[in-house]
Design a protein around this motif. Structure first.
Motif, PDB file in Angstrom:
ATOM      1  N   ALA A   1      18.555  -6.609  18.773  1.00  0.00           N
ATOM      2  CA  ALA A   1      19.676  -6.901  19.656  1.00  0.00           C
ATOM      3  C   ALA A   1      20.310  -8.178  19.412  1.00  0.00           C
ATOM      4  O   ALA A   1      21.265  -8.246  19.622  1.00  0.00           O
ATOM      5  N   ALA A   2      19.305  -9.245  19.284  1.00  0.00           N
ATOM      6  CA  ALA A   2      19.806 -10.572  19.006  1.00  0.00           C
ATOM      7  C   ALA A   2      20.720 -10.691  17.958  1.00  0.00           C
ATOM      8  O   ALA A   2      21.576 -11.497  17.800  1.00  0.00           O
ATOM      9  N   ASP A   3      20.370 -10.102  16.926  1.00  0.00           N
ATOM     10  CA  ASP A   3      21.160 -10.128  15.847  1.00  0.00           C
ATOM     11  C   ASP A   3      22.549  -9.355  15.628  1.00  0.00           C
ATOM     12  O   ASP A   3      23.428  -9.034  14.827  1.00  0.00           O
ATOM     13  N   ARG A   4      22.711  -8.531  16.774  1.00  0.00           N
ATOM     14  CA  ARG A   4      23.789  -7.652  17.102  1.00  0.00           C
ATOM     15  C   ARG A   4      23.808  -6.398  15.833  1.00  0.00           C
ATOM     16  O   ARG A   4      24.889  -6.103  15.509  1.00  0.00           O
ATOM     17  N   LEU A   5      22.720  -5.878  15.571  1.00  0.00           N
ATOM     18  CA  LEU A   5      22.645  -4.743  14.784  1.00  0.00           C
ATOM     19  C   LEU A   5      22.392  -3.668  15.636  1.00  0.00           C
ATOM     20  O   LEU A   5      21.649  -3.752  16.620  1.00  0.00           O
ATOM     21  N   ALA A   6      23.101  -2.603  15.139  1.00  0.00           N
ATOM     22  CA  ALA A   6      23.038  -1.345  15.888  1.00  0.00           C
ATOM     23  C   ALA A   6      22.329  -0.158  15.180  1.00  0.00           C
ATOM     24  O   ALA A   6      22.493  -0.264  13.959  1.00  0.00           O
TER      25      ALA A   6
ATOM     26  N   ALA B   1      26.445   9.458   9.635  1.00  0.00           N
ATOM     27  CA  ALA B   1      27.976   9.077   9.117  1.00  0.00           C
ATOM     28  C   ALA B   1      28.074   7.503   8.844  1.00  0.00           C
ATOM     29  O   ALA B   1      28.785   7.151   7.897  1.00  0.00           O
ATOM     30  N   ASP B   2      27.589   6.602   9.536  1.00  0.00           N
ATOM     31  CA  ASP B   2      27.581   5.296   9.441  1.00  0.00           C
ATOM     32  C   ASP B   2      27.072   4.878   8.117  1.00  0.00           C
ATOM     33  O   ASP B   2      27.522   4.053   7.451  1.00  0.00           O
ATOM     34  N   ARG B   3      25.804   5.564   7.828  1.00  0.00           N
ATOM     35  CA  ARG B   3      25.043   5.139   6.598  1.00  0.00           C
ATOM     36  C   ARG B   3      26.054   5.681   5.408  1.00  0.00           C
ATOM     37  O   ARG B   3      25.997   5.023   4.600  1.00  0.00           O
ATOM     38  N   GLN B   4      26.502   6.974   5.529  1.00  0.00           N
ATOM     39  CA  GLN B   4      27.344   7.420   4.538  1.00  0.00           C
ATOM     40  C   GLN B   4      28.476   6.463   4.085  1.00  0.00           C
ATOM     41  O   GLN B   4      28.789   6.262   3.072  1.00  0.00           O
ATOM     42  N   LEU B   5      29.206   6.097   5.325  1.00  0.00           N
ATOM     43  CA  LEU B   5      30.272   5.056   5.255  1.00  0.00           C
ATOM     44  C   LEU B   5      29.871   3.532   4.700  1.00  0.00           C
ATOM     45  O   LEU B   5      30.681   2.950   3.858  1.00  0.00           O
ATOM     46  N   ALA B   6      28.726   3.341   5.046  1.00  0.00           N
ATOM     47  CA  ALA B   6      28.043   1.970   4.725  1.00  0.00           C
ATOM     48  C   ALA B   6      27.995   2.016   2.970  1.00  0.00           C
ATOM     49  O   ALA B   6      28.135   1.121   2.442  1.00  0.00           O
ATOM     50  N   LEU B   7      27.557   3.328   2.518  1.00  0.00           N
ATOM     51  CA  LEU B   7      27.349   3.471   1.012  1.00  0.00           C
ATOM     52  C   LEU B   7      28.829   3.185   0.306  1.00  0.00           C
ATOM     53  O   LEU B   7      28.613   2.719  -0.661  1.00  0.00           O
TER      54      LEU B   7
ATOM     55  N   VAL C   1      30.321  -2.832   9.115  1.00  0.00           N
ATOM     56  CA  VAL C   1      30.042  -1.593   9.361  1.00  0.00           C
ATOM     57  C   VAL C   1      28.493  -1.495   9.963  1.00  0.00           C
ATOM     58  O   VAL C   1      28.368  -0.487  10.825  1.00  0.00           O
ATOM     59  N   GLY C   2      27.600  -2.255  10.136  1.00  0.00           N
ATOM     60  CA  GLY C   2      26.343  -2.220  10.509  1.00  0.00           C
ATOM     61  C   GLY C   2      26.257  -3.288  11.749  1.00  0.00           C
ATOM     62  O   GLY C   2      25.281  -3.262  12.461  1.00  0.00           O
ATOM     63  N   ARG C   3      27.340  -3.612  12.286  1.00  0.00           N
ATOM     64  CA  ARG C   3      27.236  -4.373  13.596  1.00  0.00           C
ATOM     65  C   ARG C   3      27.393  -3.474  14.721  1.00  0.00           C
ATOM     66  O   ARG C   3      27.969  -2.420  14.584  1.00  0.00           O
ATOM     67  N   ALA C   4      27.089  -4.181  15.975  1.00  0.00           N
ATOM     68  CA  ALA C   4      27.154  -3.687  17.169  1.00  0.00           C
ATOM     69  C   ALA C   4      28.389  -3.700  17.899  1.00  0.00           C
ATOM     70  O   ALA C   4      29.505  -4.356  17.162  1.00  0.00           O
ATOM     71  N   GLY C   5      28.607  -2.797  18.996  1.00  0.00           N
ATOM     72  CA  GLY C   5      29.852  -2.890  19.543  1.00  0.00           C
ATOM     73  C   GLY C   5      30.709  -4.233  19.824  1.00  0.00           C
ATOM     74  O   GLY C   5      31.779  -4.294  19.717  1.00  0.00           O
ATOM     75  N   GLY C   6      29.835  -5.325  20.242  1.00  0.00           N
ATOM     76  CA  GLY C   6      30.355  -6.569  20.654  1.00  0.00           C
ATOM     77  C   GLY C   6      31.187  -7.101  19.496  1.00  0.00           C
ATOM     78  O   GLY C   6      32.364  -7.497  19.733  1.00  0.00           O
ATOM     79  N   ASP C   7      30.601  -7.084  18.254  1.00  0.00           N
ATOM     80  CA  ASP C   7      31.424  -7.592  17.072  1.00  0.00           C
ATOM     81  C   ASP C   7      32.536  -6.845  16.707  1.00  0.00           C
ATOM     82  O   ASP C   7      33.740  -7.170  16.396  1.00  0.00           O
ATOM     83  N   LEU C   8      32.382  -5.266  17.071  1.00  0.00           N
ATOM     84  CA  LEU C   8      33.535  -4.623  16.590  1.00  0.00           C
ATOM     85  C   LEU C   8      34.695  -4.914  17.497  1.00  0.00           C
ATOM     86  O   LEU C   8      35.732  -4.807  17.347  1.00  0.00           O
TER      87      LEU C   8
ATOM     88  N   ARG D   1      39.127   3.528  10.160  1.00  0.00           N
ATOM     89  CA  ARG D   1      39.524   4.551  11.291  1.00  0.00           C
ATOM     90  C   ARG D   1      38.157   4.794  11.790  1.00  0.00           C
ATOM     91  O   ARG D   1      38.088   4.673  13.133  1.00  0.00           O
ATOM     92  N   HIS D   2      37.061   4.985  11.187  1.00  0.00           N
ATOM     93  CA  HIS D   2      35.569   4.972  11.956  1.00  0.00           C
ATOM     94  C   HIS D   2      35.408   3.628  12.473  1.00  0.00           C
ATOM     95  O   HIS D   2      34.577   3.982  13.553  1.00  0.00           O
ATOM     96  N   LEU D   3      35.397   2.570  11.957  1.00  0.00           N
ATOM     97  CA  LEU D   3      34.986   1.149  12.739  1.00  0.00           C
ATOM     98  C   LEU D   3      35.876   1.116  13.900  1.00  0.00           C
ATOM     99  O   LEU D   3      35.563   0.602  14.998  1.00  0.00           O
ATOM    100  N   GLU D   4      37.256   1.676  13.826  1.00  0.00           N
ATOM    101  CA  GLU D   4      38.010   1.465  14.961  1.00  0.00           C
ATOM    102  C   GLU D   4      37.555   2.559  16.084  1.00  0.00           C
ATOM    103  O   GLU D   4      37.635   2.105  17.367  1.00  0.00           O
ATOM    104  N   SER D   5      37.102   3.818  15.712  1.00  0.00           N
ATOM    105  CA  SER D   5      36.846   4.638  16.866  1.00  0.00           C
ATOM    106  C   SER D   5      35.307   4.142  17.583  1.00  0.00           C
ATOM    107  O   SER D   5      35.236   4.238  18.619  1.00  0.00           O
ATOM    108  N   LYS D   6      34.488   3.500  16.645  1.00  0.00           N
ATOM    109  CA  LYS D   6      33.237   2.694  17.298  1.00  0.00           C
ATOM    110  C   LYS D   6      33.650   1.747  17.989  1.00  0.00           C
ATOM    111  O   LYS D   6      33.098   1.523  19.182  1.00  0.00           O
TER     112      LYS D   6
END
Length: 138
Positions: free
Chosen positions: A38-43, A48-54, A90-97, A128-133
């Motif tokens: 949580a401190a690293d802001r990783l979610a 779907a997230d993993r496929q887009l990250a690839l 792509v791999g960040r939590a909601g706060g960064d997004l 679009r995926h990041l914006e929805s997140k």
């Protein structure tokens, strides 16, 4: 060559200590993940997230997408970030997004960059995926 003592210690940890430790762990895997990262802001990511990250990882950083991008008309702070900043989200939590809302909004429905990408990264779909997140996180 590893010493016999080191090999015995590793065997002790693998065969006895770790299995016993797992028996007494409390909480789900998700709860342990969140407590550690949580401190690293990783979610935690979905499939779907993993496929887009690839697909985002295929970006070779050539910069050919930037001349066809609307970010040139965005505010100077957003323009300075550029598209590679979106890929890092792509791999960040909601706060960064949530902080990147202006960057993601500037790219909405543009698609000027996607046709220029030599690696075939689906930039529009990724954004679009990041914006929805980001919308779900706020």
């Amino acid at each position: 060559m590893p010493s016999l003592h080191a090999l015995l210690y590793l065997a002790w940890r693998a065969v006895l200590v770790q299995p016993v430790k797992r028996l007494f762990q409390r909480g789900s895997g998700l709860a342990r993940f969140q407590s550690h990262f949580a401190a690293d802001r990783l979610a935690p990511t979905s499939v779907a997230d993993r496929q887009l990250a690839l697909q985002a990882a295929r970006c070779i950083g050539c910069g050919l997408c930037e001349p066809g991008c609307r970010l040139a008309a965005a505010s100077p702070a957003v323009r300075a970030l550029g598209l590679p900043a979106a890929f890092r989200l792509v791999g960040r939590a909601g706060g960064d997004l949530g902080l990147a809302g202006e960057l993601l909004a500037a790219c909405r429905d543009c698609a000027g960059c996607e046709s220029r990408c030599p690696a075939g990264v689906p930039i529009g779909r990724l954004l679009r995926h990041l914006e929805s997140k980001a919308g779900a996180a706020s």
